[in-house]
Design an enzyme around this catalytic site. Structure first.
Site, PDB file in Angstrom:
ATOM      1  N   ASN A   1       4.815  15.781  -9.900  1.00  0.00           N
ATOM      2  CA  ASN A   1       6.158  16.055  -9.373  1.00  0.00           C
ATOM      3  C   ASN A   1       7.218  15.053  -9.844  1.00  0.00           C
ATOM      4  O   ASN A   1       8.418  15.300  -9.694  1.00  0.00           O
ATOM      5  CB  ASN A   1       6.159  16.116  -7.838  1.00  0.00           C
TER       6      ASN A   1
ATOM      7  N   ASP B   1       4.147  24.674  -0.209  1.00  0.00           N
ATOM      8  CA  ASP B   1       4.853  25.237  -1.347  1.00  0.00           C
ATOM      9  C   ASP B   1       5.913  26.261  -0.929  1.00  0.00           C
ATOM     10  O   ASP B   1       5.760  26.947   0.081  1.00  0.00           O
ATOM     11  CB  ASP B   1       3.838  25.897  -2.289  1.00  0.00           C
TER      12      ASP B   1
HETATM   13  C1  IPE Z   1       7.568  22.074  -2.007  1.00  0.00           C
HETATM   14  O1  IPE Z   1       7.880  23.266  -2.606  1.00  0.00           O
HETATM   15  C2  IPE Z   1       6.497  21.261  -2.668  1.00  0.00           C
HETATM   16  C3  IPE Z   1       6.937  19.888  -3.012  1.00  0.00           C
HETATM   17  C4  IPE Z   1       6.636  19.362  -4.184  1.00  0.00           C
HETATM   18  C5  IPE Z   1       7.675  19.070  -2.062  1.00  0.00           C
HETATM   19  P1  IPE Z   1       8.441  23.423  -4.086  1.00  0.00           P
HETATM   20  O2  IPE Z   1       9.478  22.410  -4.332  1.00  0.00           O
HETATM   21  O3  IPE Z   1       7.296  23.459  -5.026  1.00  0.00           O
HETATM   22  O4  IPE Z   1       9.126  24.852  -3.974  1.00  0.00           O
HETATM   23  P2  IPE Z   1       9.140  26.009  -5.060  1.00  0.00           P
HETATM   24  O5  IPE Z   1       7.732  26.203  -5.536  1.00  0.00           O
HETATM   25  O6  IPE Z   1      10.058  25.587  -6.149  1.00  0.00           O
HETATM   26  O7  IPE Z   1       9.656  27.206  -4.297  1.00  0.00           O
HETATM   27 MG    MG Z   2       6.158  24.888  -5.917  1.00  0.00          MG
END
Ligand code: IPE
Ligand code: MG
Length: 224
Positions: free
Chosen positions: A50, A2
C-alpha cells in the site's frame, strides 16, 4: 477492510473519506465481535504494497492509525478489547511506534483472556514468512538449531501471530475474490467468506451472515 475507495468514489468523495468511515466500521465490528464472543478479530488495514498509493492517501491512513491508537489507549480498559498491531513496524513514524508501545502495554495488562482486535499494518503474508525464515536461518547459523529439526510450530512461532490461534473464518468484503497476501501461512484451513458489501457499508448483520455461513460449513481438516 476492502472497498473504502470505491465507497467514496460512488459518492463523489475523496478516497480518504471512505477510509474514515471504514475506521468507524472497524470500531463497530471489533466491539460487536467482543460482544458475541469472537475472541480474535484481525483486520488488514495496510499492506506492504500500500506504500505505492499516492502520498496524500498514505498520509491520511497514517493519520487515521494515529487517531485510532490514541483513542484505543484511552478506552481499552473500559471496552475490554485488547488492541494489537501486527506487521513490520520498522518504517512507521516514531509517534505511531510510541502509540503502539502504549497500546501493547495496556493490552498486556488486560491479560490473556481479553478479546483481541488486531490491526495488520505494513503487513504482507510473504514478507512475514520471509522474516520467519530469516530468524530460523539465524538460529541454524549460530548452531542453536539443526535445519532438520525445524517444525511447522517453529515457523508459526516466528510469525506476527505467534500468540494467536489460526483464523477459523476470513471475510473479504467488496466483491474481490482473492486473498491478497493476507495470513498466508495461518489461513491453511480457514473458511473463506466473500461478500460484495463495501467495507464502509459492512454492518453487524453482515457479520452475522458470515458467521451463519461459517456454521453451515463442514470442516474436515483433511480428514473424511
Ligand atoms: C481499504 O480499501 C483498504 C486499505 C488499504 C485501507 P481500498 O482503499 O482498497 O478501497 P478500494 O479497493 O479502492 O475500493
Ligand atoms: Mg482495495
Amino acid at each position: 477492510m476492502d472497498g473504502n475507495g470505491r465507497w467514496a468514489k460512488k459518492r463523489g468523495l475523496p478516497r480518504q473519506a471512505g477510509h474514515k468511515v471504514g475506521a468507524e466500521t472497524f470500531r463497530t465490528i471489533a466491539t460487536y465481535c467482543k460482544d458475541i464472543g469472537v475472541k480474535y478479530f484481525t483486520v488488514y488495514a495496510f499492506s506492504t504494497e500500500n506504500w505505492k498509493r499516492p502520498p496524500e492517501e498514505v498520509g491520511a491512513l497514517m493519520e487515521l492509525f494515529r487517531r485510532y491508537l490514541k483513542e484505543a489507549a484511552e478506552t481499552m480498559y473500559e471496552r475490554g478489547v485488547a488492541v494489537r498491531v501486527l506487521g513490520d513496524l520498522s518504517p512507521l513514524p516514531q509517534d505511531i511506534l510510541d502509540l503502539i508501545r502504549e497500546t501493547d502495554r495496556i493490552a498486556d495488562s488486560l491479560g490473556p483472556d481479553a478479546a483481541t482486535a488486531s490491526l495488520c499494518i505494513n503487513y504482507g503474508g510473504r514478507d512475514e514468512i520471509k522474516n520467519a525464515v530469516r530468524a530460523l536461518a539465524k538460529e541454524v547459523e549460530s548452531g542453536e538449531k539443526r535445519a532438520a529439526d525445524i517444525t511447522e510450530d517453529d515457523i508459526a512461532h516466528h510469525l506476527y501471530t505467534a500468540h494467536m490461534p489460526d483464523p477459523d473464518l476470513i471475510i473479504r468484503p467488496s466483491g474481490e475474490i482473492r486473498t491478497s497476501n493476507f495470513l498466508l501461512w495461518q489461513s491453511a484451513y480457514a473458511e473463506y467468506y466473500f461478500t460484495p458489501v463495501l467495507w464502509p457499508d459492512f454492518k453487524t448483520s453482515d457479520m452475522d451472515a458470515a458467521i451463519e455461513a461459517f456454521n453451515q460449513r463442514n470442516r474436515r481438516f483433511g480428514g473424511v
